[in-house]
Design an enzyme around this catalytic site. Structure first.
Site, PDB file in Angstrom:
ATOM      1  N   GLU B 470       0.815  -1.222   0.000  1.00 43.52           N
ATOM      2  CA  GLU B 470       0.000   0.000   0.000  1.00 43.52           C
ATOM      3  C   GLU B 470       0.845   1.267   0.000  1.00 43.52           C
ATOM      4  O   GLU B 470       0.749   2.076   0.902  1.00 43.52           O
ATOM      5  CB  GLU B 470      -0.933   0.002   1.216  1.00 43.52           C
ATOM      6  CG  GLU B 470      -1.913  -1.151   1.181  1.00 43.52           C
ATOM      7  CD  GLU B 470      -2.893  -1.121   2.356  1.00 43.52           C
ATOM      8  OE1 GLU B 470      -3.329  -0.021   2.716  1.00 43.52           O
ATOM      9  OE2 GLU B 470      -3.215  -2.180   2.892  1.00 43.52           O
ATOM     10  N   GLU B 538      -4.094  -9.990   0.156  1.00 41.61           N
ATOM     11  CA  GLU B 538      -4.782 -10.026   1.444  1.00 41.61           C
ATOM     12  C   GLU B 538      -6.239 -10.355   1.160  1.00 41.61           C
ATOM     13  O   GLU B 538      -6.861  -9.715   0.316  1.00 41.61           O
ATOM     14  CB  GLU B 538      -4.697  -8.665   2.165  1.00 41.61           C
ATOM     15  CG  GLU B 538      -3.276  -8.289   2.546  1.00 41.61           C
ATOM     16  CD  GLU B 538      -3.146  -6.873   3.124  1.00 41.61           C
ATOM     17  OE1 GLU B 538      -4.156  -6.300   3.547  1.00 41.61           O
ATOM     18  OE2 GLU B 538      -2.009  -6.361   3.145  1.00 41.61           O
TER      19      GLU B 538
END
Lengths: 320, 631
Positions: B470, B538
């Site tokens: 991220e 994820e």
């Protein structure tokens, strides 16, 4: 007690309650409290407060994330403050006039039947309101068949849960059940293995923030084991138990020391009060827990409980 | 060289006088030492250090590293330990926003303009607390004999200055990579004084914004390492497979440090697990020793279900034939490749039954033990978990060795996360994103890729490098990808930011990677002529009572060959074990429980395991679905 050998149930037409007795059991249904007030088998009381239909589950992290508890908040109020609006009694399948005073003056101290059904109607505190009924049919062996019916209504938000909640006077020593291993939900039960399981105590799953937990899907029977009562004359500490059985469909249950509201208010497990009751809830519908994410993703559609549709479930409490 | 506090503010200064990163091989003086696993080349500096805590840089004990400094008011601390667990700094958990949210206004240097250099942002930061660490040591006799003595810090969060005997040695950032310094010029006979000044924050704070408890201090081991006159400084082992998938293709490159061009020989031997010799050769010592593409027929392949390792043993001999050092390394033969847009291991489609794993121990935070690791691998095995993503930083070195042995497919991730610079209350808003395409930040992140690669490159278990987490996408992250592509054609590269900024999709990830994409969306991607295979870096966010609906992900595996599984978020709850202030009972506490604000509270509790390493009920579901595709 007379005439118990016929395995009929004796009816006590009280002024505030309907008593049903037989060999080894005695049940009292309260008109005022709107439900079953006493369930005694072999001299041991099993109820602390009248069982009521339940609609709320302690908000899970996923519920919080996707706003489900906000959308369905009406059900929390209903869960806490549900009111009983009507009681009906049937003897051997035939409805009778509600036998309260003076109607009950026509009966005697020697009233027996093959079975008696008492049905409580509850009105939800939602907008719009709807009704739920819980019907108890007792026979001469003390077996209680319980049927719970929810009447769907357009415009109501989805249900967090739908069940019947029994609060027992003392914390159970444990319970055993025939069903799936571990804690299971409709969208998380493939890994559950069918078997007979014994659980010590009333474990609360130690999620960081207390929340809905301890569900057991696809159950055929659950037996709660206690060894203490609140009766000041009862010094016995031997185990005694009460069994809930499948009647038709299997059921889901959780057996915890707390109600959904108690769990809801804690930010940590250590904030929960000392366990002193047993809260056994038999569920007819369970919402999935979801898991795609915890900040918006909904539970998959097939694991929702629509409040606009009818829901029914039944089970039996084993007699003596 | 004179250390400058301003380095804390400058993204272009992230390592000063550090030795280049190199492979994590161990080395021994003798077969006896090798057998015991105790190298006499190393001397631990773990244990009790003198310690002085300062709330901010201006209050720190300037000059504390001088031998004659009055340290009578110093406390002690354990190494390794977090400053917060030790009780000096406040415990804090935050996910996305920076830990100074609501307290200090900061923008990353250069992010909003060339003139915005951020002078004083951290060097004068009121929240930048400082730990002054100090201890003495006397070199073990075995180390004193060696040509060079270095010190290795396996993990120091978040910036450190090092002195030995009052002289400045160097500076390091990158909390999760090993920092190594040459101490030889500064060493004395007898007692030496080593001093480390650890700052809670530096510009690294912007790129170490992982969703985790925010710690600081020396949190992994520290040791001295003696290096002999001829020393294997770096090694690259490649155990690949030929196209037939049965012939092992072995290459080895050794880089030797030689004192005065010392001569000797290097014996290279490979044995199988039963001790049978596969290969044995002796080469003359040189700066580089290389063995290229030795082919071995019918090798025993390495894979999750059978993590077979061969033993490589490099023995360095001096001119007289005496053993100088022995370097063992276990490696497997395996081949990772992309074929027809599907990722293959040994020619077979990879299905990742994975977990993301933070290093966590409820008692000690990210200071974890070997027992913790072994227990985690036992849990993996019992629950059919075959893969791990080292979210979001390099882990303790031992973990990689253990994963080689356990056959765990690793996605080895860099220490990089900057979501606070572009995720704003759920919206993508990269106006001050770093590293972005800023040249001033590029070397810092490429260095992180380099450290990750150089240290771990020989681990068979690593199938994928991951550029970080991220951090959006720009030229700098593309440069990290280039680094991996230039150095390693035996693995694939992963980066989730590929889906955040499509401009870079051909430059930053071999696979399409998304997090928390609903199964229906994944199917949509796979139904529409996808460019790359799909991996959930994820998925199944196991916060609290969760992990419902896994069947929908599982169903994708059989339907789409280009769906290659993923990594559940995550393996273990992050919560801190402490005593309840009311009852005294042992309890687990989370964000916000330490008066730490702004916080994300229980959002760190997403594990398949509770923080005390007991399983959550959902684990049986993982075992079931992951058990359907054991590979």
């Amino acid at each position: 007690m007379a005439n118990t050998s016929t395995k009929q149930v004796q009816i006590i037409y009280g002024d505030a309650t309907l008593g049903l007795r037989g060999e080894g059991f005695g049940y009292i249904f309260s008109y005022e409290r709107g439900g079953m007030e006493s369930l005694v088998q072999h001299g041991k009381e099993w109820l602390y407060r009248t069982p009521k239909p339940t609609f709320w589950r302690a908000t899970t992290d996923n519920d919080r994330g996707n706003g489900f508890s906000v959308k369905s908040a009406q059900w929390l109020g209903t869960d806490m403050f549900l009111k009983c609006t009507k009681v009906d009694v049937a003897v051997n399948g035939n409805a009778i006039e509600l036998p309260i005073s003076p109607e009950n003056n026509k009966y005697s101290n020697h009233e027996f039947a093959d079975n008696v059904t008492i049905t409580f109607t509850y009105e939800t505190l939602t907008v719009p309101a709807t009704t739920v009924t819980a019907a108890y049919t007792v026979n001469g062996t003390g077996e209680i068949k319980v049927s719970v019916d929810y009447h769907g209504k357009a415009g109501l938000p989805e249900l967090p849960a739908f069940g019947l909640r029994f609060i027992m006077p003392t914390a159970a020593k444990g319970f055993n059940y025939d069903g799936l291993s571990g804690e299971t939900y409709p969208d998380r039960m493939a890994g559950g293995e069918t078997g007979h399981y014994t659980v010590d105590g009333l474990p609360v799953t130690k999620y960081l923030v207390p929340q809905e937990c301890g569900m057991h899907m696809q159950t055929k029977q659950v037996t709660v084991i206690r060894n203490r009562t609140l009766d000041n004359t009862d010094h016995d500490n031997h185990d005694f138990n009460l069994t809930f059985l499948q009647a038709g469909q299997s059921f889901a249950f959780s057996c915890l020391p707390y109600t959904a509201e108690e769990l809801e208010n804690a930010t940590h497990i250590e904030e929960l009060p000392a366990p002193r009751r047993t809260v056994l809830t038999v569920f007819g519908a369970v919402r999935g827990v979801g898991g795609i994410d915890s900040w918006g993703a909904d539970v998959e559609q097939q694991y929702h409980i629509s409040a606009e549709e009818d829901h029914s479930f039944s089970f039996a409490i084993k007699g003596v | 060289m004179k250390p400058e506090l301003g380095w804390l503010d400058d993204p272009q200064t992230f390592r000063v006088n550090q030795l280049p990163a190199h492979s994590d091989h161990r080395f021994y003086q003798s077969d006896t030492d090798l057998a015991t696993g105790q190298s006499r080349f190393t001397q631990s500096l773990d244990g009790t250090w003198q310690f002085k805590f300062a709330k901010q840089p201006s209050e720190r004990p300037v000059g504390f590293y001088e031998p004659d400094y009055d340290r009578s008011d110093f406390d002690t601390i354990t190494v390794p330990e977090h400053i917060e667990i030790a009780g000096y700094g406040r415990l804090k958990y935050i996910n996305t926003t920076y830990p100074w949210e609501g307290k200090i206004y900061r923008r990353p240097a250069y992010a909003l303009g060339q003139d915005q250099k951020g002078d004083g942002m951290f060097s004068d930061g009121e929240d930048n607390y400082v730990g002054a660490y100090l201890r003495t040591f006397t070199l073990n006799p075995e180390l004193r004999k060696q040509q060079r003595v270095v010190v290795q810090f396996d993990g120091v969060e978040q910036a450190m200055y090092l002195w030995l005997n009052g002289q400045f040695v160097g500076y390091a950032e990158d909390s999760f990579s090993q920092s190594e310094f040459d101490l030889t010029p500064y060493l004395r006979d007898g007692e030496n004084l080593i001093a480390v000044e650890v700052f809670k924050r530096s510009t690294a704070a912007f790129i170490e914004d992982q969703d985790m408890f925010r710690f600081s201090g020396i949190f992994r081991s520290v040791r001295l390492v003696g290096q002999p006159a001829i020393h294997v400084q770096d090694m690259r082992i490649i155990g690949n497979l030929a196209d037939d998938m049965t012939t092992g293709d072995f290459s080895l490159k050794l880089q030797l440090n030689r004192h005065d061009n010392a001569n000797g020989n290097v014996k290279v031997a490979i044995t199988d697990a039963d001790g049978n010799s596969l290969f044995d050769t002796t080469e003359a010592v040189n700066d580089d020793v290389e063995i290229s593409h030795k082919m071995f027929k019918n090798v025993h392949l390495w894979q999750h279900t059978d993590p077979y390792l061969y033993q490589l043993k490099v023995t360095v001999l001096d001119e007289q034939g005496a053993v100088v050092e022995i370097v063992p390394y276990q490696f497997g033969f395996r081949r990772v490749e992309m074929k027809n847009k599907i990722m293959l291991l040994n020619g077979k489609r990879i299905i990742l039954n994975g977990v993301n794993r933070h290093e966590w121990d409820a008692k000690s935070g990210r200071v974890i033990s070997i027992d913790d690791m072994k227990q985690d691998l036992k849990t993996f095995k019992e629950n059919n978990i075959n893969a791990v993503r080292t979210c979001h930083y390099p882990n303790r070195i031992e973990w990689y060795y253990l994963c080689d042995k356990a056959g765990i497919y690793m996605m080895a991730e860099n220490n990089l996360e900057s979501h606070g610079t572009w995720q704003k209350m759920g919206a993508v808003e990269p106006s001050y994103n770093v590293p972005g395409s800023l040249p001033e930040w590029r070397e810092a992140v490429v260095d992180r890729a380099r450290s990750n690669y150089e240290v771990f490159k020989n681990h068979t278990a690593i199938l994928f490098w991951s550029l970080g987490n991220e951090s959006y996408a720009g030229d700098d992250i593309a440069a990290m990808n280039v680094f991996y592509k230039d150095h390693d054609d035996t693995r694939l590269v992963h980066y989730e930011g590929v889906c955040r900024n499509r401009k870079y999709e051909d430059q930053i990830s071999d696979m399409e990677s998304m997090m928390y994409d609903p199964p229906k969306e994944i199917a949509k991607y796979l139904d529409n002529d996808p460019k790359k295979p799909f991996v959930d870096c994820e998925f199944m966010h196991d916060m609290g009572n969760s992990l419902g609906g896994m069947s929908s992900y599982d169903a994708l595996i059989d339907k789409y060959p280009m769906y290659q599984g993923g990594f559940i978020w995550d393996f273990i709850d992050q919560a801190i074990e402490t005593k309840d202030e009311v009852t005294g009972q042992t309890v687990l506490r989370y964000g916000g429980d330490f008066d730490d604000r702004h916080s994300d509270y229980e959002f760190s509790g997403d594990g398949l395991m509770f923080a005390d390493r007991t399983p959550k009920p959902a684990l049986q579901e993982v075992k079931y679905y992951y058990g359907k595709h054991i590979n």
